[in-house]
Design an enzyme around this catalytic site. Structure first.
Site, PDB file in Angstrom:
ATOM      1  N   ALA A  72     -16.368   8.418  80.576  1.00 45.49           N
ATOM      2  CA  ALA A  72     -17.453   8.079  79.646  1.00 45.49           C
ATOM      3  C   ALA A  72     -16.891   7.309  78.452  1.00 45.49           C
ATOM      4  O   ALA A  72     -16.042   7.827  77.729  1.00 45.49           O
ATOM      5  CB  ALA A  72     -18.140   9.360  79.169  1.00 45.49           C
ATOM      6  N   ARG A  74     -17.485   3.311  75.952  1.00 43.90           N
ATOM      7  CA  ARG A  74     -17.953   1.929  75.832  1.00 43.90           C
ATOM      8  C   ARG A  74     -16.794   1.033  76.266  1.00 43.90           C
ATOM      9  O   ARG A  74     -15.637   1.344  75.955  1.00 43.90           O
ATOM     10  CB  ARG A  74     -18.330   1.616  74.383  1.00 43.90           C
ATOM     11  N   TYR A 139     -11.679  -2.136  71.255  1.00 41.38           N
ATOM     12  CA  TYR A 139     -11.771  -1.409  72.529  1.00 41.38           C
ATOM     13  C   TYR A 139     -10.391  -0.902  72.950  1.00 41.38           C
ATOM     14  O   TYR A 139     -10.186   0.296  73.201  1.00 41.38           O
ATOM     15  CB  TYR A 139     -12.368  -2.322  73.603  1.00 41.38           C
ATOM     16  N   HIS A 185     -18.234  -9.659  83.125  1.00 45.40           N
ATOM     17  CA  HIS A 185     -17.068  -9.782  84.010  1.00 45.40           C
ATOM     18  C   HIS A 185     -17.211 -10.943  84.992  1.00 45.40           C
ATOM     19  O   HIS A 185     -18.307 -11.225  85.481  1.00 45.40           O
ATOM     20  CB  HIS A 185     -16.850  -8.476  84.767  1.00 45.40           C
TER      21      HIS A 185
HETATM   22  N1  UFG Z   1     -14.270 -15.604  82.529  1.00 44.70           N
HETATM   23  C1  UFG Z   1     -14.815 -16.863  82.617  1.00 44.70           C
HETATM   24  N2  UFG Z   1     -16.163 -16.974  82.633  1.00 44.70           N
HETATM   25  C2  UFG Z   1     -16.994 -15.902  82.565  1.00 44.70           C
HETATM   26  C3  UFG Z   1     -16.430 -14.608  82.491  1.00 44.70           C
HETATM   27  C4  UFG Z   1     -15.058 -14.491  82.465  1.00 44.70           C
HETATM   28  O1  UFG Z   1     -14.104 -17.858  82.660  1.00 44.70           O
HETATM   29  O2  UFG Z   1     -18.227 -16.095  82.574  1.00 44.70           O
HETATM   30  C5  UFG Z   1     -12.807 -15.461  82.517  1.00 44.70           C
HETATM   31  C6  UFG Z   1     -12.285 -14.785  81.275  1.00 44.70           C
HETATM   32  O3  UFG Z   1     -12.084 -15.705  80.254  1.00 44.70           O
HETATM   33  C7  UFG Z   1     -10.990 -14.171  81.819  1.00 44.70           C
HETATM   34  C8  UFG Z   1     -11.283 -13.886  83.292  1.00 44.70           C
HETATM   35  O4  UFG Z   1     -12.452 -14.652  83.604  1.00 44.70           O
HETATM   36  O5  UFG Z   1      -9.973 -15.111  81.744  1.00 44.70           O
HETATM   37  C9  UFG Z   1     -11.594 -12.437  83.563  1.00 44.70           C
HETATM   38  O6  UFG Z   1     -12.579 -12.006  82.617  1.00 44.70           O
HETATM   39  P1  UFG Z   1     -13.330 -10.615  82.712  1.00 44.70           P
HETATM   40  O7  UFG Z   1     -14.297 -10.567  81.594  1.00 44.70           O
HETATM   41  O8  UFG Z   1     -13.832 -10.413  84.105  1.00 44.70           O
HETATM   42  O9  UFG Z   1     -12.169  -9.572  82.507  1.00 44.70           O
HETATM   43  P2  UFG Z   1     -11.105  -9.452  81.299  1.00 44.70           P
HETATM   44  O10 UFG Z   1      -9.794  -9.890  81.850  1.00 44.70           O
HETATM   45  O11 UFG Z   1     -11.576 -10.066  80.057  1.00 44.70           O
HETATM   46  O12 UFG Z   1     -11.197  -7.886  81.047  1.00 44.70           O
HETATM   47  C10 UFG Z   1     -10.425  -6.975  81.712  1.00 44.70           C
HETATM   48  C11 UFG Z   1     -11.159  -5.646  81.728  1.00 44.70           C
HETATM   49  C12 UFG Z   1     -11.300  -5.102  80.336  1.00 44.70           C
HETATM   50  C13 UFG Z   1      -9.965  -5.074  79.670  1.00 44.70           C
HETATM   51  C14 UFG Z   1      -9.317  -6.437  79.701  1.00 44.70           C
HETATM   52  C15 UFG Z   1      -7.924  -6.434  79.130  1.00 44.70           C
HETATM   53  O13 UFG Z   1     -12.441  -5.795  82.302  1.00 44.70           O
HETATM   54  O14 UFG Z   1     -11.815  -3.791  80.377  1.00 44.70           O
HETATM   55  O15 UFG Z   1      -9.203  -6.871  81.047  1.00 44.70           O
HETATM   56  O16 UFG Z   1      -7.633  -7.696  78.575  1.00 44.70           O
HETATM   57  F1  UFG Z   1     -10.088  -4.706  78.389  1.00 44.70           F
END
Ligand code: UFG
Length: 327
Positions: A72, A74, A139, A185
């Protein structure tokens, strides 16, 4: 074991709850449905609707709980920058209340859902657990603070705990996959384009210091992730707090992910380059060697094609139940 799963209506929590049940355990879920889906809670779990802070002590006592899997929380990086108080309250304060309830009721076995965001921008990859932790957003900071709290409770009260630092969790298991009211994501957003619920996918930057200029991430299948939680609960040792990274050990760029989604869905998936997203590191790749050596974890769905195929099997059957269709 009688396992309490907090956040058992969320994506990761509900898959873990399902796998625990399939492996012969009894599961009680606590969820307040602030972000989770009611239909994701496994039918064979006992559901207690409420806030962990208010109901955990009673549930631990009345449901004879042996072990806790704590999900649980955010979990949106951007939101945590805008509304940090919600993250400190719902992540740190809630977990402290849970730890107190566990101590007071003699429940000593914990697995905690943590994140690669505790490391921030790494100096080198793959990331090992002994590398510096320097979260770049609230976070990650809340999750790291919780790790400090867990370590001290283990030492003071003999708790046995494991924190699992996930990299990019994706894919689906059975009838559970990613279907959030607010989606940020990459893989679910790309699949929404294939569904026709979005026109195109925005690529956040193509000038990163990576091979094709787009960010590189380590995608881990949700079902492999669930295995690690059970292995942790089965091997936790009194007074010890272990920390493991969980990834597949291979990096895929945003462009590669979109290409794989095109292959899997047969949809052209239009993409457009947009400015970089604040706070994104260029490359995040896990070393999961410690989890493999010490937990005996053996991920078996590490191929991106498998991960995306499972995600698509889930997403493509959602129909009107997809949040993206309801906008
Ligand atoms: N991305 C895009 N376009 C989008 C969405 C994402 O280009 O519309 C890119 C982001 O910039 C990133 C990659 O896709 O380079 C992955 O992005 P996500 O949002 O899917 O995942 P993150 O890597 O940002 O996040 C993950 C976890 C988080 C954690 C983080 C640590 O989901 O919980 O890694 O950096 F905090």
């Amino acid at each position: 074991m009688n396992i309490l799963v907090t956040g058992g209506a969320g994506y990761v929590g509900s898959v873990c709850a399902q796998v625990f049940i399939e492996q012969g355990h009894s599961v009680t879920v606590i969820d307040n449905f602030s972000t989770g889906n009611r239909e994701a809670v496994p039918a064979d779990a006992t559901l207690v609707e409420g806030d962990v802070r208010e109901v955990a002590a009673t549930v631990l006592r009345e449901h004879n709980i042996d072990a806790v899997a704590h999900f649980a929380a955010r979990s949106l990086v951007g939101e945590s920058v805008e509304k940090p108080e919600e993250y400190w309250q719902h992540n740190l304060v809630t977990t402290l209340a849970l730890l107190d309830a566990m101590r007071d009721n003699g429940v000593n076995n914990l697995v905690f859902s943590s994140t690669a965001a505790t490391y921030g921008e790494p100096e080198t990859v793959p990331i090992t657990e002994d590398m510096p932790t320097a979260p770049t957003n609230p976070y990650g900071a809340t999750k790291l603070s919780i790790d400090y709290a867990i370590t001290s409770y283990c030492h003071a009260y003999g708790m046995g705990a494991t924190s699992l630092r996930y990299f990019n969790v994706a894919g689906a298991y059975g009838s559970i996959g990613e279907n959030r009211a607010v989606e940020t994501h990459l893989i679910p957003l790309v699949l929404q384009v294939a569904l026709g619920h979005r026109e195109k996918i925005m690529i956040f930057g193509d000038d990163w210091p990576t091979e094709d200029g787009t960010c590189v991430r380590d995608y881990i299948h949700i079902r492999d992730l669930a295995d690690a939680h059970l292995l942790a609960l089965e091997s936790n040792t009194a007074s010890q707090h272990r920390i493991f990274n969980l990834g597949s050990g291979e990096g895929y760029s945003v462009a590669q992910v979109i290409d794989t989604c095109r292959e899997v869905t047969g949809h052209p998936i239009p993409a457009e380059v947009a400015p970089r997203r604040a706070g994104d590191p260029a490359t995040l790749i896990a070393s999961s060697a410690k989890a493999m050596n010490q937990l005996g974890w053996r991920p078996s769905r590490t191929d991106l094609h498998t991960i995306v195929s499972d995600a698509w099997a889930f997403t493509s059957q959602l129909g009107d139940r997809a949040y993206s269709a309801q906008r």
